[in-house]
Design an enzyme around this catalytic site. Structure first.
Site, PDB file in Angstrom:
ATOM      1  N   TYR A 155       0.838  -1.208   0.000  1.00 32.31           N
ATOM      2  CA  TYR A 155       0.000   0.000   0.000  1.00 32.31           C
ATOM      3  C   TYR A 155       0.870   1.255   0.000  1.00 32.31           C
ATOM      4  O   TYR A 155       0.633   2.194  -0.769  1.00 32.31           O
ATOM      5  CB  TYR A 155      -0.901  -0.041   1.229  1.00 32.31           C
ATOM      6  CG  TYR A 155      -1.935   1.054   1.319  1.00 32.31           C
ATOM      7  CD1 TYR A 155      -3.078   1.024   0.521  1.00 32.31           C
ATOM      8  CD2 TYR A 155      -1.788   2.103   2.219  1.00 32.31           C
ATOM      9  CE1 TYR A 155      -4.038   2.025   0.623  1.00 32.31           C
ATOM     10  CE2 TYR A 155      -2.747   3.098   2.330  1.00 32.31           C
ATOM     11  CZ  TYR A 155      -3.875   3.056   1.527  1.00 32.31           C
ATOM     12  OH  TYR A 155      -4.825   4.051   1.626  1.00 32.31           O
ATOM     13  N   LYS A 159       1.041   4.152  -2.916  1.00 37.49           N
ATOM     14  CA  LYS A 159       0.693   5.556  -2.655  1.00 37.49           C
ATOM     15  C   LYS A 159       1.896   6.473  -2.866  1.00 37.49           C
ATOM     16  O   LYS A 159       1.739   7.606  -3.323  1.00 37.49           O
ATOM     17  CB  LYS A 159       0.117   5.709  -1.246  1.00 37.49           C
ATOM     18  CG  LYS A 159      -1.206   4.951  -1.031  1.00 37.49           C
ATOM     19  CD  LYS A 159      -2.305   5.413  -1.978  1.00 37.49           C
ATOM     20  CE  LYS A 159      -3.671   4.847  -1.600  1.00 37.49           C
ATOM     21  NZ  LYS A 159      -4.745   5.331  -2.501  1.00 37.49           N
TER      22      LYS A 159
HETATM   23  P1  NAI Z   1     -13.556   2.287   0.589  1.00 35.35           P
HETATM   24  O1  NAI Z   1     -13.054   0.899   0.632  1.00 35.35           O
HETATM   25  O2  NAI Z   1     -14.680   2.696   1.460  1.00 35.35           O
HETATM   26  O3  NAI Z   1     -13.928   2.692  -0.909  1.00 35.35           O
HETATM   27  C1  NAI Z   1     -13.092   2.384  -1.973  1.00 35.35           C
HETATM   28  C2  NAI Z   1     -13.883   2.487  -3.258  1.00 35.35           C
HETATM   29  O4  NAI Z   1     -13.008   2.110  -4.337  1.00 35.35           O
HETATM   30  C3  NAI Z   1     -15.074   1.536  -3.296  1.00 35.35           C
HETATM   31  O5  NAI Z   1     -16.150   2.205  -3.935  1.00 35.35           O
HETATM   32  C4  NAI Z   1     -14.567   0.388  -4.147  1.00 35.35           C
HETATM   33  O6  NAI Z   1     -15.585  -0.265  -4.864  1.00 35.35           O
HETATM   34  C5  NAI Z   1     -13.652   1.113  -5.099  1.00 35.35           C
HETATM   35  N1  NAI Z   1     -12.661   0.213  -5.649  1.00 35.35           N
HETATM   36  C6  NAI Z   1     -11.769  -0.554  -4.978  1.00 35.35           C
HETATM   37  N2  NAI Z   1     -11.053  -1.287  -5.832  1.00 35.35           N
HETATM   38  C7  NAI Z   1     -11.502  -0.977  -7.072  1.00 35.35           C
HETATM   39  C8  NAI Z   1     -11.168  -1.428  -8.373  1.00 35.35           C
HETATM   40  N3  NAI Z   1     -10.211  -2.335  -8.574  1.00 35.35           N
HETATM   41  N4  NAI Z   1     -11.838  -0.912  -9.420  1.00 35.35           N
HETATM   42  C9  NAI Z   1     -12.807   0.016  -9.226  1.00 35.35           C
HETATM   43  N5  NAI Z   1     -13.174   0.474  -8.024  1.00 35.35           N
HETATM   44  C10 NAI Z   1     -12.534  -0.033  -6.971  1.00 35.35           C
HETATM   45  O7  NAI Z   1     -12.265   3.186   0.849  1.00 35.35           O
HETATM   46  P2  NAI Z   1     -12.092   4.714   1.239  1.00 35.35           P
HETATM   47  O8  NAI Z   1     -11.676   4.774   2.640  1.00 35.35           O
HETATM   48  O9  NAI Z   1     -13.232   5.536   0.782  1.00 35.35           O
HETATM   49  O10 NAI Z   1     -10.792   5.031   0.363  1.00 35.35           O
HETATM   50  C11 NAI Z   1     -10.797   5.796  -0.824  1.00 35.35           C
HETATM   51  C12 NAI Z   1      -9.371   6.161  -1.171  1.00 35.35           C
HETATM   52  O11 NAI Z   1      -8.800   6.897  -0.110  1.00 35.35           O
HETATM   53  C13 NAI Z   1      -8.471   4.938  -1.376  1.00 35.35           C
HETATM   54  O12 NAI Z   1      -7.587   5.186  -2.446  1.00 35.35           O
HETATM   55  C14 NAI Z   1      -7.717   4.845  -0.075  1.00 35.35           C
HETATM   56  O13 NAI Z   1      -6.470   4.227  -0.236  1.00 35.35           O
HETATM   57  C15 NAI Z   1      -7.578   6.304   0.276  1.00 35.35           C
HETATM   58  N6  NAI Z   1      -7.329   6.545   1.698  1.00 35.35           N
HETATM   59  C16 NAI Z   1      -8.232   6.159   2.662  1.00 35.35           C
HETATM   60  C17 NAI Z   1      -7.940   6.399   3.989  1.00 35.35           C
HETATM   61  C18 NAI Z   1      -8.864   6.015   5.085  1.00 35.35           C
HETATM   62  O14 NAI Z   1      -8.470   6.159   6.241  1.00 35.35           O
HETATM   63  N7  NAI Z   1     -10.077   5.567   4.826  1.00 35.35           N
HETATM   64  C19 NAI Z   1      -6.689   7.047   4.393  1.00 35.35           C
HETATM   65  C20 NAI Z   1      -5.833   7.407   3.299  1.00 35.35           C
HETATM   66  C21 NAI Z   1      -6.159   7.162   2.001  1.00 35.35           C
END
Ligand code: NAI
Length: 247
Positions: A155, A159
């Site tokens: 990860y 990033k």
């Molecule tokens: P989440 O798991 O709630 O949502 C992720 C979204 O991406 C979902 O809608 C999922 O269907 C979609 N997704 C995942 N793999 C996919 C693929 N191969 N093709 C198409 N869609 C795909 O995660 P969250 O927390 O909303 O994260 C969003 C972004 O923010 C991510 O890139 C994550 O790494 C980043 N992030 C999140 C943090 C957190 O604390 N929640 C902290 C830092 C970064």
């Protein structure tokens, strides 16, 4: 508020969490939204919420890690919308584990989704951005890409790579008035972090000067700023939305 009036934004991972919050924030600011997610039902649901705010919305189910599918869906998106003004590369996954035991599959899944997916979407829309001499690209990275984390080598690498991609593309596209920036969220309350135990959350809070986890809304506000007219002169930057974690 219509900061993004007549803009069309493509948001990956828009079905839930941070991506959904960005979609709704941009729609409330006047943008029409293309909701992309691996999960078609979630993408449709988010698109419905955008329409309820009075904006146009399209939903597409695609795995961002599947290069050929991404190229095909981006063609369809351009045919439907006619143009793209804002791209938010937000789709991301984790497959945590200590390096010694990390499988090739877990490495590849995370790198292909978080980094290759962003590359594929950026490349697919770059011709349009360059031709129209405008555009905003926002990559949702992570503080882990800045500081690393035990158990998240895949990860963190994805990033950190996304931050390198951001800066390189920012340099390539700057002369055409296109900005490319990254957000580095800290710990945000979404499904991705829901699995953390209360004990672990307590430990994490000790390292956050503002003493709270963030909300998807906090990241969406920062994304709106980077997409809006106020960020015209900002490119190649990484904006941490982390309660002070990485200062
Ligand atoms: P989440 O798991 O709630 O949502 C992720 C979204 O991406 C979902 O809608 C999922 O269907 C979609 N997704 C995942 N793999 C996919 C693929 N191969 N093709 C198409 N869609 C795909 O995660 P969250 O927390 O909303 O994260 C969003 C972004 O923010 C991510 O890139 C994550 O790494 C980043 N992030 C999140 C943090 C957190 O604390 N929640 C902290 C830092 C970064």
């Amino acid at each position: 508020m219509s900061q993004l009036a007549s803009q069309i934004a493509v948001i990956t991972g828009a079905g839930r969490g941070i991506g959904r919050a960005i979609a709704l924030k941009f729609a409330a600011a006047g943008a029409d939204i293309v909701c992309v997610s691996r999960n078609g039902a979630n993408a449709e649901k988010a698109a419905g919420e955008v329409r309820a705010l009075g904006r146009k919305a399209w939903a597409h189910a695609v795995d961002v890690a599947a290069a050929a599918d991404v190229a095909a869906v981006c063609e369809i998106i351009l045919a439907e919308t006619g143009k793209v003004d804002i791209l938010v590369n937000n789709a991301g996954v984790t497959r945590d584990g200590l390096l010694m035991r990390m499988s090739d599959e877990d490495w590849d899944t995370v790198l292909n989704t978080n980094l290759r997916g962003a590359f594929a979407f950026t490349r697919a829309f770059s011709r349009g951005f360059l031709k129209q001499r405008s555009g905003r690209i926002i990559n949702v990275a992570s503080v882990i890409g800045l500081i690393g984390n035990a158990g998240q080598a895949n990860y963190a690498a994805s990033k950190a790579g996304l931050i390198g991609l951001t800066k390189s593309v920012a340099k390539e596209f700057a002369s055409r008035g296109i900005t490319v920036n990254a957000l580095a969220p800290g710990f945000i309350e979404t499904d991705m972090t829901a699995a953390l135990t209360e004990e672990l959350k307590g430990e994490i809070l000790k390292g956050i000067p503002l003493r709270a986890l963030g909300k998807a809304e906090d990241v969406a506000e920062a994304a709106l700023f980077l997409a809006g007219p106020g960020a015209r002169y900002i490119t190649g930057q990484v904006l941490a939305v982390d309660g002070g974690m990485t200062m």
